[in-house]
Write a protein that holds these residues in place. Structure first.
Motif, mmCIF file in Angstrom:
data_model
loop_
_atom_site.group_PDB
_atom_site.id
_atom_site.type_symbol
_atom_site.label_atom_id
_atom_site.label_comp_id
_atom_site.label_asym_id
_atom_site.label_seq_id
_atom_site.Cartn_x
_atom_site.Cartn_y
_atom_site.Cartn_z
ATOM 1 N N ILE A 38 97.954 31.763 32.469
ATOM 2 C CA ILE A 38 97.471 31.269 33.352
ATOM 3 C C ILE A 38 95.867 32.652 33.459
ATOM 4 C CG2 ILE A 38 98.879 30.325 34.951
ATOM 5 C CD1 ILE A 38 99.043 33.022 36.499
ATOM 6 N N VAL A 39 94.659 32.019 34.272
ATOM 7 C CA VAL A 39 93.538 32.925 34.190
ATOM 8 C C VAL A 39 93.516 33.312 36.057
ATOM 9 C CG1 VAL A 39 91.162 33.542 33.639
ATOM 10 C CG2 VAL A 39 92.753 32.728 32.067
ATOM 11 N N LEU A 40 93.734 34.365 36.395
ATOM 12 C CA LEU A 40 93.607 34.839 37.327
ATOM 13 C C LEU A 40 91.716 35.626 37.399
ATOM 14 C CD1 LEU A 40 96.707 36.372 38.151
ATOM 15 C CD2 LEU A 40 96.335 34.610 38.624
ATOM 16 N N THR A 41 91.612 34.925 38.719
ATOM 17 C CA THR A 41 89.949 35.530 38.511
ATOM 18 C C THR A 41 89.947 36.537 40.135
ATOM 19 O OG1 THR A 41 89.570 34.097 41.364
ATOM 20 C CG2 THR A 41 89.169 33.428 38.574
ATOM 21 N N PRO A 42 88.669 37.477 39.773
ATOM 22 C CA PRO A 42 88.786 38.641 40.941
ATOM 23 C C PRO A 42 89.298 37.839 41.943
ATOM 24 C CG PRO A 42 86.792 38.709 39.736
ATOM 25 C CD PRO A 42 87.683 37.401 39.229
ATOM 26 N N LEU A 68 99.608 42.955 43.875
ATOM 27 C CA LEU A 68 101.423 43.604 43.180
ATOM 28 C C LEU A 68 101.600 42.948 41.808
ATOM 29 C CD1 LEU A 68 104.000 42.735 46.156
ATOM 30 C CD2 LEU A 68 103.194 45.656 45.373
ATOM 31 N N LEU A 69 102.073 43.458 41.085
ATOM 32 C CA LEU A 69 101.977 42.851 39.618
ATOM 33 C C LEU A 69 102.617 42.136 39.595
ATOM 34 C CD1 LEU A 69 102.009 43.200 36.736
ATOM 35 C CD2 LEU A 69 103.365 44.633 36.399
ATOM 36 N N ASN A 70 103.975 42.274 40.660
ATOM 37 C CA ASN A 70 105.618 40.763 40.637
ATOM 38 C C ASN A 70 104.524 39.338 41.257
ATOM 39 O OD1 ASN A 70 107.587 39.712 43.134
ATOM 40 N ND2 ASN A 70 108.536 39.960 40.436
ATOM 41 N N ALA A 71 102.984 39.727 42.059
ATOM 42 C CA ALA A 71 103.097 38.913 42.730
ATOM 43 C C ALA A 71 102.015 37.851 41.785
ATOM 44 C CB ALA A 71 102.010 38.794 43.589
ATOM 45 N N ALA A 72 101.627 38.646 40.847
ATOM 46 C CA ALA A 72 100.641 37.942 39.111
ATOM 47 C C ALA A 72 101.747 37.412 38.582
ATOM 48 C CB ALA A 72 99.796 38.574 38.864
ATOM 49 N N LEU A 73 102.558 37.390 37.738
ATOM 50 C CA LEU A 73 103.629 37.189 36.796
ATOM 51 C C LEU A 73 104.234 35.903 37.897
ATOM 52 C CD1 LEU A 73 105.278 40.792 36.017
ATOM 53 C CD2 LEU A 73 103.431 39.177 35.086
ATOM 54 N N LEU A 74 104.432 35.851 39.029
ATOM 55 C CA LEU A 74 104.543 34.887 39.911
ATOM 56 C C LEU A 74 104.197 33.404 40.067
ATOM 57 C CD1 LEU A 74 106.544 36.243 43.072
ATOM 58 C CD2 LEU A 74 107.990 35.681 40.821
ATOM 59 N N ALA A 151 98.319 52.061 32.599
ATOM 60 C CA ALA A 151 97.105 51.110 31.172
ATOM 61 C C ALA A 151 96.325 51.338 32.337
ATOM 62 C CB ALA A 151 97.140 50.012 30.649
ATOM 63 N N ARG A 152 94.711 52.054 31.593
ATOM 64 C CA ARG A 152 93.873 51.159 32.676
ATOM 65 C C ARG A 152 92.725 50.257 31.853
ATOM 66 N NH1 ARG A 152 92.206 57.539 31.672
ATOM 67 N NH2 ARG A 152 91.856 57.082 30.096
ATOM 68 N N GLN A 153 91.552 49.540 32.309
ATOM 69 C CA GLN A 153 91.118 48.920 32.010
ATOM 70 C C GLN A 153 90.895 47.773 31.105
ATOM 71 O OE1 GLN A 153 88.482 51.022 29.230
ATOM 72 N NE2 GLN A 153 87.223 50.644 30.922
ATOM 73 N N VAL A 154 92.544 47.168 32.303
ATOM 74 C CA VAL A 154 93.443 46.109 31.591
ATOM 75 C C VAL A 154 92.474 44.973 31.230
ATOM 76 C CG1 VAL A 154 95.312 44.794 32.906
ATOM 77 C CG2 VAL A 154 95.291 47.220 33.137
ATOM 78 N N VAL A 155 92.733 43.948 30.793
ATOM 79 C CA VAL A 155 92.499 42.837 30.285
ATOM 80 C C VAL A 155 93.218 41.501 30.034
ATOM 81 C CG1 VAL A 155 90.296 43.779 28.977
ATOM 82 C CG2 VAL A 155 92.250 43.474 27.642
ATOM 83 N N SER A 156 94.631 41.925 30.137
ATOM 84 C CA SER A 156 95.472 40.880 30.009
ATOM 85 C C SER A 156 97.175 41.652 29.653
ATOM 86 C CB SER A 156 95.503 40.011 28.690
ATOM 87 O OG SER A 156 96.118 40.904 27.237
ATOM 88 N N ILE A 157 98.157 39.961 30.146
ATOM 89 C CA ILE A 157 99.597 40.977 30.333
ATOM 90 C C ILE A 157 100.210 39.459 30.030
ATOM 91 C CG2 ILE A 157 101.105 41.172 32.549
ATOM 92 C CD1 ILE A 157 98.642 42.380 34.183
ATOM 93 N N GLU A 158 101.230 40.453 29.404
ATOM 94 C CA GLU A 158 101.862 38.893 28.709
ATOM 95 C C GLU A 158 103.467 39.203 28.463
ATOM 96 O OE1 GLU A 158 102.910 38.179 24.164
ATOM 97 O OE2 GLU A 158 101.228 38.966 23.961
ATOM 98 N N VAL A 159 104.435 38.763 29.310
ATOM 99 C CA VAL A 159 105.453 38.541 29.340
ATOM 100 C C VAL A 159 106.486 37.245 27.962
ATOM 101 C CG1 VAL A 159 108.111 37.755 31.035
ATOM 102 C CG2 VAL A 159 105.666 38.408 31.441
ATOM 103 N N LYS A 160 107.260 38.250 27.799
ATOM 104 C CA LYS A 160 107.835 37.855 26.486
ATOM 105 C C LYS A 160 108.873 38.695 26.320
ATOM 106 C CE LYS A 160 105.884 40.347 23.046
ATOM 107 N NZ LYS A 160 105.007 40.185 21.309
ATOM 108 N N PRO A 161 110.256 38.178 25.805
ATOM 109 C CA PRO A 161 111.398 38.724 24.964
ATOM 110 C C PRO A 161 111.573 40.195 24.755
ATOM 111 C CG PRO A 161 111.914 36.085 24.320
ATOM 112 C CD PRO A 161 110.028 36.456 25.521
ATOM 113 N N ALA A 162 112.366 40.949 24.555
ATOM 114 C CA ALA A 162 112.348 42.076 23.927
ATOM 115 C C ALA A 162 112.827 41.917 22.470
ATOM 116 C CB ALA A 162 112.803 43.029 24.346
ATOM 117 N N TYR A 163 112.960 40.727 22.023
ATOM 118 C CA TYR A 163 113.862 40.152 20.988
ATOM 119 C C TYR A 163 114.592 39.038 20.524
ATOM 120 C CZ TYR A 163 118.752 41.373 22.777
ATOM 121 O OH TYR A 163 119.555 41.688 24.180
#
Length: 163
Positions: A38-42, A68-74, A151-163
């Motif tokens: 998904i792409v979240l606009t300002p 809240l980061l959690n809200a964006a991930l939802l 992290a500053r100047q954040v451009v993307s966030i990714e969620v994935k399994p650790a292994y």
């Protein structure tokens, strides 16, 4: 005369920070492995529940505010709350910055069901928009003793399994 010169030096030293241009708001890509990105606009980020996170950097405390980061991930469809268990606890959140820096949190660390202190996608610091050095977004992990995961100047966030 000495006092006037000292004052002028102090003002000039503060000038770059005080007059630093605000970062231009931009879209933020959120990817959850196995789902569509998904792409979240300002505007999308501004409409999400907001929180404040305090961070000490260089001996100075600053209050960051943002979605809240959690809200964006939802919005991207992550499992959360009391359903966040078992195989879902294996997931990590990778925050990527414009300069290639990456910060990693477990998915549980972003969820208020597991964590009291908020993690925010900040767009303001001490009531002012983030400057170009930090923004347009900075992920701030409230409660960390060191700001290394913020992290500053954040451009993307990714969620994935650790292994």
């Amino acid at each position: 005369m000495r006092l006037a010169a000292a004052f002028a030096v102090a003002v000039l030293a503060l000038a770059p920070a005080a007059f630093a241009p605000a970062a231009f708001a931009q879209d933020l890509k959120v990817t959850v492995q196995g789902r569509d990105s998904i792409v979240l606009t300002p505007a999308d980020l501004a409409a999400l529940p907001r929180g404040k996170a305090t961070m000490v950097e260089g001996g100075k405390s600053a209050v960051y505010e943002g979605a809240l980061l959690n809200a964006a991930l939802l919005q991207a469809g992550v499992v959360h709350g009391d359903r966040l268990m078992g195989r879902y606890l294996n997931q990590v959140v990778i925050v990527k910055a414009a300069d290639g820096y990456a910060s990693i949190l477990s998915l549980a660390e972003t969820d208020p069901f597991y964590r009291d202190n908020p993690v925010v996608i900040a767009d303001h610091k001490n009531g002012q928009p983030l400057d170009a050095r930090e923004g347009p977004y900075r992920v701030v992990v409230d409660g960390d003793r060191k700001p290394s995961r913020s992290a500053r100047q954040v451009v993307s966030i990714e969620v994935k399994p650790a292994y």
